[in-house]
Structure formats: C-alpha cells, structure tokens
Design an enzyme around this catalytic site. Structure first.
Site, PDB file in Angstrom:
ATOM      1  N   LYS A   1       0.833  -1.205   0.000  1.00 52.24           N
ATOM      2  CA  LYS A   1       0.000   0.000   0.000  1.00 52.24           C
ATOM      3  C   LYS A   1       0.865   1.252   0.000  1.00 52.24           C
ATOM      4  CE  LYS A   1      -3.678   2.396   2.508  1.00 52.24           C
ATOM      5  NZ  LYS A   1      -4.745   2.294   3.517  1.00 52.24           N
TER       6      LYS A   1
ATOM      7  N   HIS B   1      -9.185 -30.998 -33.756  1.00 50.62           N
ATOM      8  CA  HIS B   1     -10.063 -29.901 -33.327  1.00 50.62           C
ATOM      9  C   HIS B   1     -11.003 -30.339 -32.203  1.00 50.62           C
ATOM     10  CE1 HIS B   1      -8.409 -27.698 -36.654  1.00 50.62           C
ATOM     11  NE2 HIS B   1      -8.877 -28.564 -37.526  1.00 50.62           N
TER      12      HIS B   1
END
Length: 515
Positions: A135, A273
């Site tokens: 922070k 696929h």
C-alpha cells in the site's frame, strides 16, 4: 540508517540478499527461523522482539503484529503528520520488506494432511506486512518473489535505486500473491465444509507458460494450471521433446486425454479440433493404434494421438510415417524415443493415465466456461454406465458383441461435440458426426464416413432422438444396434422404427451433451 524487514518461509537466496543490504549499511530485522539462518551466516541481524519490545508469543503466531512494525511500514515519508507521529512514538521507518508466506499450498497437497496442520499454516502476519508495504509502495520496496532478489541486489550494488515503476510492479505482484494465497485457503475450507457452489467463487491459477498465440495468430494466450494439479491431467503432463505447445495443442491434447482415460484396455485416440477422428482398443497398443489410424487415415494427419500404454518401437515406427502434432502417453520405450525424436517438431508428452498420484486440492472436478460478463461452472462429466442403466427397449436384444461395441461407442460419443453420433465396429470407430445443428445431420456425416463399414456396425447418440428419422437413416445404412439416452416424447416412434428394421436399441437414461 535505513531498515529492512526479512521474514521468509522459502529461504532461497535470502542470505545473499541480506548480505547485500548489510553491505550498504541497511539494518536487517528478522524473525524466528529466518533470524537464526542469517545470524548463523554471520550477518548482523536485529531480532523483531527488539523492535516491538515484545517477545514472540503463541508459538510464533504473534510476532510482527505491532505498531512499531506497521507504523514503520505505513508512514508516508512525504506526509509531515505521519512522520511527526512515528517520530514522537520513536518508530523507525522500514524501507524494505522481504517476506514470503507459510507454505499453505504445500501443506494441503500432502497426502492425508491433518486439518489442524493446514490451519496452522495459514499465515497472518506475513500477508499483513506485505499488504501494508505494498500500500505504501512509493516509500517501501516490497519483495515477495525470490526471483526479484537479483534486481534489488543490482540496485544496491550499482547505486541505481529501484524506480517508481519497479516499486509499483513489485507491489502489484504482492497483491496478486496474497490474493492467490487467500483464494487457495478459501477453496480448501469451502471443500472441507462441503459447500459445492458457494455464494462467492474465488479461484486461483498458476502460470505455466506464455503461448505463441491463441486459437489464431492475432490472439494472445497463456497457459495456467490449478495449484496442485493432478498428475493425470493435461496440466500434469511433462514434455519430453518437440517445439513449444500452442493454445490449440493443449486444448486438443486435453480432449485426447479425456477420452483415452475412459478405457482400461489398451486404447488409442486420434484427435482433430477437440473431436475424435479415430478411436481403437485392442489387446496391445500397436493394434489399438492401427484401429484408430484406419478409422480415419485422412483426418489423423496433423492430429494428436493419445495412448494409454507405453509407446513401443513398432507403434512408434508406424506413427513416424505420418505428420502428427503431439503424441501423448504414459511412457515411451528407449527405442520409441530414438525413432520419434528424429522429428524435431513432434511434441512428445508423458502423463499419468490414472488418478493415482494426483492431489485433489480443489475438491470435486469442475469445468468452467467464460461467457460475456460471467462464468458458467459445472461438475465434470465423469458419469459411467452401470448395468442398472442399460435398458433394452426393442423386441430384439443386442448380441454379446453388439453390446460390447455399444458400450465402446458410448464412451467415445460422450466426448464428441453435440449433436454427436458415433458409428463403431470391431473395437474401433468407423464414423463420427460432430457438432451439427440436428441429429440426423450428424448421423448422415457418420454414415458417409463409415461407408460400407456401417453395415453391421452399431451407433451411439449423445442425446435422445426427437423423432424416428435418425433410426430410419441408421436402418438404411445397415446399423444393427443403437445406444441412446431415451427420454423423448416420441421415443415410441423410434422404438417402433427400430423394431421394424430389426435393430436392437438400448436406453441409458444418461445424456452427454458437449457444447
């Protein structure tokens, strides 16, 4: 004099970093085992208790949670009130925080982990210090990853302080780290308490690698795995040879693995696929491969092949005769490796074919689908047929061989995109119809691929027949037995059509849509 606070569970590289800090007249403050390690290495180090004025208590549960620590972390150097406050309380600023956390993930991945042990490995002070330092990133350099130690050492030794952007990047990494840490704790406790679909879902994944591109070259992509991913999953696969895997490679390999793991007998799956173009089972892996190849020798070109037995020299030699993207198996013999590694780009992957050896950290297996604005999540479709599920609904019973082929084709159709039809005979697929907008259309594709081999073959459908047209098409193609879920309001029409054609039909009561 600047001050650094070091408290790490993973001690990798920390001695070298502490030495660099001391070389540049930065006081090192540390805790517990880290303090002992640094002191034993001859590094001057201040005990955290000398900073807080309190001893470590409760077996180390409380040692850094103190204003003398958090005041030093959170004071904004350019804020006169902040600086006056800590000066008045004799609190010194802390300029570097090097912290990594209790090994919660490693703990819960241990077989038979004790719940109390897992709880004890939830870090409290570590995340608090990291968040406070992150922070206040403009003033505090916070490092949670040992991979970043070298940059800090270089900055000290070369007199080139970490830039504002570098400090911000380190802070961002901290919040990613603590968020993932908390997510893993949340997932573990959610599983322990038996909540299947919680009111809030937070998941975390670990990056495996960047990918060259996604489904198409203009799409970026990366591969992430679940923490503690089981060895029998695609995330647990080990690449032995070949160029980097692509997005489509991983997706297709996952599809091939899902199918081949359905079988206990030697089995081979060829994928294109994400749909199977050929599946074969036999008494040995060579014959299983030949069946999978002969199922569709055109589509297998450029495909992915998964085998659930070691690849031997004979099978490797046959596979080397055509272009494949990936071969996936539990192992490769030395002779097979010598044959297959002659192809520079062919990817060879090993993966466990059974769930044993994998640690289930996240609970029941799930599958997810990202949609715009949300996420769909469901149980993985691992449903297996039992004898009680099989219901013959026609006048003619399937023969013993027909039933064997029906059960084989049922395992395959479960993994074919809906609408899905699989035609099979002699322990191999001969026709696959996938992803069509109507079921009879999928069947016609499968029959066209099967040709004359459809005569005397069986058919599996992933969902019920809404009308009798698929059965009628199957009869025309020469199909002798059908397996399907049943459940249509027009089941009677399909049963009547099967009876008229002398087809044996089995209902399972189980649907396997795969979209």
């Amino acid at each position: 004099m600047k001050r650094a606070l070091i408290s790490v569970s993973d001690k990798t590289g920390v001695v070298e970093l502490a030495q660099a800090l001391v070389r540049h007249d930065i006081e090192v403050v540390s805790t517990g085992g880290t303090h002992k390690l640094l002191a034993d290495a001859g590094i001057p180090v201040t005990n955290i208790s000398d900073v807080t004025g309190f001893p470590e208590i409760m077996d180390g549960r409380v040692k850094t949670l103190h204003p003398n620590v958090f005041g030093g972390l959170l004071a904004i150097r350019g804020n006169e009130e902040h600086m006056a406050a800590i000066e008045g309380l004799n609190i010194r600023p802390i300029d570097y925080v090097i912290v990594n956390l209790y090994p919660f993930q490693a703990t819960i991945e241990k077989p038979g982990v004790d719940f109390e042990d897992a709880i004890e490995n939830i870090d409290i002070g570590g995340p608090s210090m990291l968040r406070a330092a992150a922070k206040n990133w403009q003033d505090v350099a916070v490092v949670v990853d040992s991979g970043d130690y070298a940059r800090v050492i270089d900055a000290l030794d070369n007199g080139t302080p970490l830039t504002r952007d570098e400090k911000l990047a380190l802070a961002a990494k901290v919040f990613r780290h603590t968020a993932a840490y908390d997510a893993l704790i949340s997932q573990y406790l959610t599983r322990v308490t038996g909540v299947e679909y919680p009111e809030r879902l937070t998941v975390t994944y670990e990056k495996v690698q960047d990918l060259r591109y996604g489904e198409n070259p203009h799409q970026g992509a990366a591969f992430y795995q679940e923490p503690g991913a089981a060895l029998h999953t695609i995330a647990g696969a080990k690449q032995l040879h070949g160029k980097e895997l692509s997005y489509n490679n991983i997706n297709d390999a996952n599809a091939s693995l899902s199918i081949v793991q359905e079988f206990n007998e030697p089995a081979v799956v060829a994928i294109k696929h994400t749909n199977p173009c050929g599946v074969g089972v036999a008494e040995n892996i060579y014959d299983a491969y030949m069946k999978a190849y002969e199922a569709d020798p055109v589509s297998i070109f450029g495909g992915i092949v998964a085998l659930n037995r070691e690849v031997d020299a004979a099978t490797a030699q046959k596979m080397s005769e055509l272009f494949l993207e990936i071969i996936l198996a539990p192992s490769f013999s030395e002779e097979a490796m010598a044959i297959l590694t002659q192809k520079k780009n062919l990817r060879l992957l090993t993966v466990s074919m059974t769930p044993q050896g994998g640690i289930e950290v996240l609970g029941a297996p799930r599958t997810t689908l990202k949609v715009q604005g949300g996420l769909l999540i469901q149980d993985l479709d691992v449903r297996q047929l039992g004898d009680e599920d099989i219901k013959v609904v026609t006048k003619r019973q399937p023969t013993e061989d027909e039933l064997k082929q029906l059960l084989f084709s049922w395992k395959v159709v479960k993994h074919v995109k809906s609408n899905a039809i699989v035609v099979a005979r002699e322990d191999r697929t001969v026709g696959v119809g996938a992803g069509q907008m109507n079921r009879v259309g999928a069947a016609k594709i499968a029959f066209e691929q099967a040709g004359d081999l459809a005569k005397g073959a069986v058919l599996a459908s992933d969902a019920f027949f809404p009308m009798a047209d698929t059965v009628q098409a199957a009869a025309a193609a020469g199909i002798t037995a059908i397996i399907q879920p049943g459940g249509s309001i027009k089941d009677a029409d399909s049963i009547a059509a099967a009876d008229e054609a002398g087809i044996a039909m089995v209902f399972t009561g189980v649907r396997h849509f795969k979209h």
